[in-house]
Design a protein around this motif. Structure first.
Motif, PDB file in Angstrom:
ATOM      1  N   VAL A 239       0.844  -1.186   0.000  1.00 21.47           N
ATOM      2  CA  VAL A 239       0.000   0.000   0.000  1.00 21.47           C
ATOM      3  C   VAL A 239       0.885   1.244   0.000  1.00 21.47           C
ATOM      4  O   VAL A 239       2.027   1.221   0.447  1.00 21.47           O
ATOM      5  CB  VAL A 239      -0.955   0.024   1.212  1.00 21.47           C
ATOM      6  N   LEU A 240       0.344   2.327  -0.532  1.00 24.20           N
ATOM      7  CA  LEU A 240       1.021   3.635  -0.543  1.00 24.20           C
ATOM      8  C   LEU A 240       2.298   3.640  -1.370  1.00 24.20           C
ATOM      9  O   LEU A 240       3.304   4.246  -1.002  1.00 24.20           O
ATOM     10  CB  LEU A 240       1.307   4.118   0.889  1.00 24.20           C
ATOM     11  N   GLY A 241       2.246   2.973  -2.507  1.00 24.14           N
ATOM     12  CA  GLY A 241       3.313   3.080  -3.485  1.00 24.14           C
ATOM     13  C   GLY A 241       2.904   4.030  -4.603  1.00 24.14           C
ATOM     14  O   GLY A 241       1.924   4.777  -4.483  1.00 24.14           O
TER      15      GLY A 241
ATOM     16  N   GLN B  15      -5.497  10.496   4.634  1.00 25.28           N
ATOM     17  CA  GLN B  15      -5.893   9.475   3.681  1.00 25.28           C
ATOM     18  C   GLN B  15      -4.910   8.306   3.675  1.00 25.28           C
ATOM     19  O   GLN B  15      -5.306   7.145   3.545  1.00 25.28           O
ATOM     20  CB  GLN B  15      -6.007  10.088   2.285  1.00 25.28           C
ATOM     21  N   ARG B  16      -3.619   8.612   3.835  1.00 27.43           N
ATOM     22  CA  ARG B  16      -2.634   7.536   3.902  1.00 27.43           C
ATOM     23  C   ARG B  16      -2.932   6.611   5.077  1.00 27.43           C
ATOM     24  O   ARG B  16      -2.887   5.381   4.947  1.00 27.43           O
ATOM     25  CB  ARG B  16      -1.216   8.109   4.033  1.00 27.43           C
ATOM     26  N   ARG B  17      -3.224   7.184   6.226  1.00 21.90           N
ATOM     27  CA  ARG B  17      -3.551   6.360   7.398  1.00 21.90           C
ATOM     28  C   ARG B  17      -4.791   5.518   7.150  1.00 21.90           C
ATOM     29  O   ARG B  17      -4.851   4.339   7.519  1.00 21.90           O
ATOM     30  CB  ARG B  17      -3.746   7.251   8.624  1.00 21.90           C
ATOM     31  N   THR B  18      -5.784   6.113   6.505  1.00 16.37           N
ATOM     32  CA  THR B  18      -7.016   5.379   6.208  1.00 16.37           C
ATOM     33  C   THR B  18      -6.733   4.164   5.334  1.00 16.37           C
ATOM     34  O   THR B  18      -7.282   3.075   5.563  1.00 16.37           O
ATOM     35  CB  THR B  18      -8.033   6.300   5.512  1.00 16.37           C
ATOM     36  N   VAL B  19      -5.880   4.337   4.339  1.00 15.62           N
ATOM     37  CA  VAL B  19      -5.552   3.233   3.439  1.00 15.62           C
ATOM     38  C   VAL B  19      -4.901   2.082   4.212  1.00 15.62           C
ATOM     39  O   VAL B  19      -5.302   0.917   4.092  1.00 15.62           O
ATOM     40  CB  VAL B  19      -4.634   3.716   2.301  1.00 15.62           C
ATOM     41  N   VAL B  20      -3.881   2.395   5.004  1.00 18.37           N
ATOM     42  CA  VAL B  20      -3.176   1.330   5.735  1.00 18.37           C
ATOM     43  C   VAL B  20      -4.109   0.657   6.735  1.00 18.37           C
ATOM     44  O   VAL B  20      -4.178  -0.580   6.818  1.00 18.37           O
ATOM     45  CB  VAL B  20      -1.927   1.866   6.450  1.00 18.37           C
ATOM     46  N   GLU B  21      -4.837   1.456   7.501  1.00 20.18           N
ATOM     47  CA  GLU B  21      -5.748   0.896   8.505  1.00 20.18           C
ATOM     48  C   GLU B  21      -6.788  -0.007   7.855  1.00 20.18           C
ATOM     49  O   GLU B  21      -7.082  -1.099   8.362  1.00 20.18           O
ATOM     50  CB  GLU B  21      -6.453   2.027   9.257  1.00 20.18           C
TER      51      GLU B  21
ATOM     52  N   ALA C 221       2.194   4.189   9.652  1.00 19.44           N
ATOM     53  CA  ALA C 221       1.826   2.956   8.955  1.00 19.44           C
ATOM     54  C   ALA C 221       1.959   1.742   9.869  1.00 19.44           C
ATOM     55  O   ALA C 221       1.100   0.851   9.875  1.00 19.44           O
ATOM     56  CB  ALA C 221       2.698   2.784   7.711  1.00 19.44           C
ATOM     57  N   LEU C 222       3.028   1.695  10.632  1.00 14.08           N
ATOM     58  CA  LEU C 222       3.229   0.570  11.545  1.00 14.08           C
ATOM     59  C   LEU C 222       2.149   0.553  12.628  1.00 14.08           C
ATOM     60  O   LEU C 222       1.633  -0.510  12.986  1.00 14.08           O
ATOM     61  CB  LEU C 222       4.620   0.644  12.169  1.00 14.08           C
TER      62      LEU C 222
END
Length: 311
Positions: free
Chosen positions: A46-48, A60-66, A97-98
């Motif tokens: 994710v997030l590439g 939005q990045r946090r939403t994607v990973v979660e 992300a972690l």
């Protein structure tokens, strides 16, 4: 979940479905993760670049990973991009992300400011030390304007800083040097080498790469799973035929007119249009300021899908 010593196979850089107003389409993202998992992929990134990470806000990045990590619930490894201009910013992304459930981090060299090789090395060492997570270097010279040479990658691998490399440089000599050293040096035999090229997977695997991170794998994950399986079985003739089918399908990235949009708009737009046409996601919205495909261009995507047996 804990990452295997050497992560291999097919690890698609998952697209980020968006609603028409530009928010993360969480339901479509879950459906896409299911589509890829059910095809038999070996992990998700994710997030590439294909995830449009550069266009997403931190929220939005946090939403994607979660969303992806919680939905998979340990069924597949999840790598997350921590890609930004400087070490402190990349480290913030890594920690977020972690905390959201990622199993490992992928980072490019720092960019915007001109960087010396010593600064690039320091960047990766600090990310590994301060995140405490498996770290994969992302060799992406077309976007960050600096290439990671084999000598630096191997030195960081030998010191335990890097767990692997995702190579999207198209420099097969550099890639081969990394693979040869990783397979011959007892100290780094667990080092993962992944190609980011959709169109030369068979070549990379024949050289000894562990797997592929294909943007086109969002659209045809089954094809890449077949391709990697054929290579693993040593059936290079059938692998070549499958690779050539995927090569023809990959030409969809050129449907957008270069007179009105960049290559990125055309590529991401084609992948998202294909996913919508295949019924995987609800919308083909791309992040601003990318230019959307026209109806005629979407129709050309449909023709590529039909020719590949996907519609």
């Amino acid at each position: 979940m804990a990452l295997p010593a050497r992560l291999g196979g097919v690890i698609p850089p998952i697209c980020t479905p968006l609603t028409p107003d530009g928010e993360v389409d969480v339901d479509s993202l879950r459906d896409l993760a299911d589509f890829l998992a059910e095809a038999g992929v070996d992990g998700l990134f994710v997030l590439g670049s294909t995830s449009e990470a550069a266009y997403l806000t931190d929220r939005q990045r946090r939403t994607v990973v979660e969303t992806v990590a919680a939905h998979l619930d340990g069924a597949l490894p999840v790598l997350a991009g921590a890609i930004d201009m400087t070490t402190p910013r990349a480290l913030d992304h890594a920690r977020a992300a972690l905390a959201s459930g990622a199993d490992g981090i992928v980072a490019t060299a720092p960019f915007y400011a001109r960087t010396h090789p010593a600064e690039i090395e320091r960047h990766f060492r600090l990310l590994a030390e301060r995140s405490g997570a498996p770290l994969f270097a992302y060799n992406l010279p077309t976007s960050v304007h600096v290439a990671l040479d084999a000598e630096l990658v191997l030195a960081l691998a030998a010191d335990g800083v890097l767990s692997g490399l995702k190579d999207s440089s198209a420099d097969q000599t550099n890639l081969r040097e990394v693979i040869l050293a990783a397979r011959s040096d007892p100290g780094i035999r667990d080092f993962t080498v992944l190609t980011g090229s959709e169109t030369s997977v068979d070549t990379a695997l024949l050289m000894g790469a562990d797997g592929v991170v294909p943007g086109l794998g969002n659209v045809d994950p089954h094809g890449y799973v077949r391709l990697v399986g054929l290579c693993a079985a040593g059936d290079w003739q059938r692998a070549r035929a499958e690779q050539e089918r995927l090569l023809a399908l990959f030409s969809m990235v050129g449907v957008g007119s270069p007179a009105r949009m960049g290559r990125g708009s055309s590529s991401i737009g084609a992948f998202k249009a294909a996913l919508r046409l295949r019924g995987v996601v609800r919308h083909a919205t791309t992040a601003e300021p990318q230019i959307p495909l026209s109806e005629d261009e979407v129709a050309r995507v449909a023709k590529h899908l039909a020719a590949a047996g996907l519609l």
